[in-house]
Design a protein around this motif. Structure first.
Motif, PDB file in Angstrom:
ATOM      1  N   ASP A 180     -52.286 -24.822  16.209  1.00 25.65           N
ATOM      2  CA  ASP A 180     -53.225 -25.223  17.257  1.00 25.65           C
ATOM      3  C   ASP A 180     -54.379 -26.059  16.715  1.00 25.65           C
ATOM      4  N   ASP A 181     -54.706 -25.857  15.446  1.00 28.27           N
ATOM      5  CA  ASP A 181     -55.825 -26.608  14.864  1.00 28.27           C
ATOM      6  C   ASP A 181     -55.393 -27.930  14.225  1.00 28.27           C
ATOM      7  N   LYS A 220     -49.530 -40.066  13.230  1.00 28.36           N
ATOM      8  CA  LYS A 220     -50.676 -39.170  13.089  1.00 28.36           C
ATOM      9  C   LYS A 220     -50.715 -38.496  11.714  1.00 28.36           C
ATOM     10  N   LEU A 221     -49.736 -38.783  10.877  1.00 26.41           N
ATOM     11  CA  LEU A 221     -49.678 -38.196   9.542  1.00 26.41           C
ATOM     12  C   LEU A 221     -50.118 -39.216   8.509  1.00 26.41           C
ATOM     13  N   ASP A 222     -50.809 -38.765   7.481  1.00 27.39           N
ATOM     14  CA  ASP A 222     -51.068 -39.689   6.383  1.00 27.39           C
ATOM     15  C   ASP A 222     -49.835 -39.728   5.481  1.00 27.39           C
ATOM     16  N   ARG A 277     -50.767 -32.967  17.489  1.00 35.40           N
ATOM     17  CA  ARG A 277     -51.961 -33.351  16.734  1.00 35.40           C
ATOM     18  C   ARG A 277     -52.742 -34.383  17.549  1.00 35.40           C
ATOM     19  N   LYS A 278     -54.055 -34.254  17.531  1.00 39.70           N
ATOM     20  CA  LYS A 278     -54.897 -35.175  18.291  1.00 39.70           C
ATOM     21  C   LYS A 278     -54.848 -36.578  17.693  1.00 39.70           C
TER      22      LYS A 278
END
Length: 317
Positions: free
Chosen positions: A20-21, A55-57, A279-280
């Motif tokens: 969730d975070d 959204k991922l590095d 993910r935001k």
């Protein structure tokens, strides 16, 4: 085993599970991989468009890819390596293949407009990942805004021997499959695996047009597997009957901006991932939408008991 033009069956498009975070949920990755193997998927594709790859590095993308690859025991794993620059693409492709991936998938950047630009880009991309890395050409004009004609696809495939598969998700696209198979019959196109996406929306007829299987992320991969197998067995009515039972939920999933929220919600209800979080920046599924999905599941369950999920299941965090 590396991917070849003989690949067929069902390759699930896997979401990237998050807590969730926003942290990557590695335990849910493991459960999801196990689930795909248990239901009989032939492969899994990770870090696709609905894998939230942008959204991922770079470090996280490699972490997710390697986790899926290492966990899979019976399935081939394809890793989406699309990136703005070839250095990033090359790095992720190498890490994935070194870990044991079967191949990689490359989508076109939205800036491509002419046939020459498209052909030139994929020639450079193939050179960047290296001649020994099998790759999948992703044709998804509805989202990527790049239109491949059948002739352009043929040119890309014939110019790049390590392009072994087309992920076909044009819409409408049935005639494109027929044209490509016609090229193969007249000898102008070498063997090429064609797996179809679009959430499975047209899988029933795509199989009849000559597709080799499905590559999409519908939350019931069992349905995709069954439709593919029934179609290959010539059981047309049975394939369509089962497909038609799931079609309202498949259609609901196809709403722009909603598909991933629905998909993750159903996978959470099935007890496979711990959270439906994206993910935001990302959408969240509303209480009203959840109720609508639950209603659709109850209707699918009248024909396919696998959709009878009852109260929401839970997965250990």
């Amino acid at each position: 085993m590396k991917l070849t033009a003989d690949a067929k069956g069902t390759f699930a498009i896997a979401p990237t599970p998050f807590h969730d975070d926003g942290r990557i949920d590695e335990r849910s990755i493991d459960r999801l991989t196990d689930f795909y193997e248990e239901v009989g998927c032939d492969g899994v594709t990770v870090l696709g468009i609905l894998g939230e790859a942008p959204k991922l590095d770079a470090t996280e993308a490699e972490q997710v890819a390697v986790r899926y690859v290492k966990r899979a025991k019976k399935m081939q794993v394809i890793v989406g390596v699309s990136a703005p620059g070839f250095a990033t693409m090359r790095s992720l492709a190498k890490a994935s293949m070194d870990a044991g991936a079967a191949g990689v998938m490359i989508a076109p950047p939205p800036s491509l407009r002419t046939d020459e630009q498209i052909i030139g880009y994929f020639k450079q991309a193939a050179e960047a990942i290296g001649p020994d890395v099998p790759w999948v050409l992703q044709d998804y004009p509805l989202t990527l805004q790049v239109v491949f004609t059948p002739s352009v696809i043929r040119k890309i495939v014939m110019d790049n021997p390590n392009c072994v598969m087309l992920k076909h998700e044009d819409w409408p696209g049935l005639e494109k499959i027929t044209t490509l198979r016609g090229f193969q019959k007249d000898g102008s196109l070498r063997p090429l695996s064609i797996l179809c996406g679009n959430g499975g929306t047209f899988l029933d007829f795509e199989m009849e047009r000559g597709a080799d299987g499905a590559m999409t992320g519908y939350a019931f991969p069992e349905l995709l597997i069954d439709v593919v197998n029934l179609s290959k067995s010539g059981k047309r009515d049975a394939a369509h009957d089962l497909f038609d039972a799931h079609l309202p939920l498949i259609r609901y999933e196809q709403q722009p901006g909603v598909g991933l929220t629905v998909r993750k919600y159903v996978l959470q209800k099935r007890g496979i991932i711990a959270s439906s979080a994206q993910r935001k920046p990302g959408a969240t599924i509303t209480a009203t939408a959840k109720a609508e999905v639950d209603y659709l599941l109850s209707r699918v369950a009248r024909f396919d008991k696998r959709a009878n999920l009852g109260p929401q299941s839970s997965a250990a965090g």
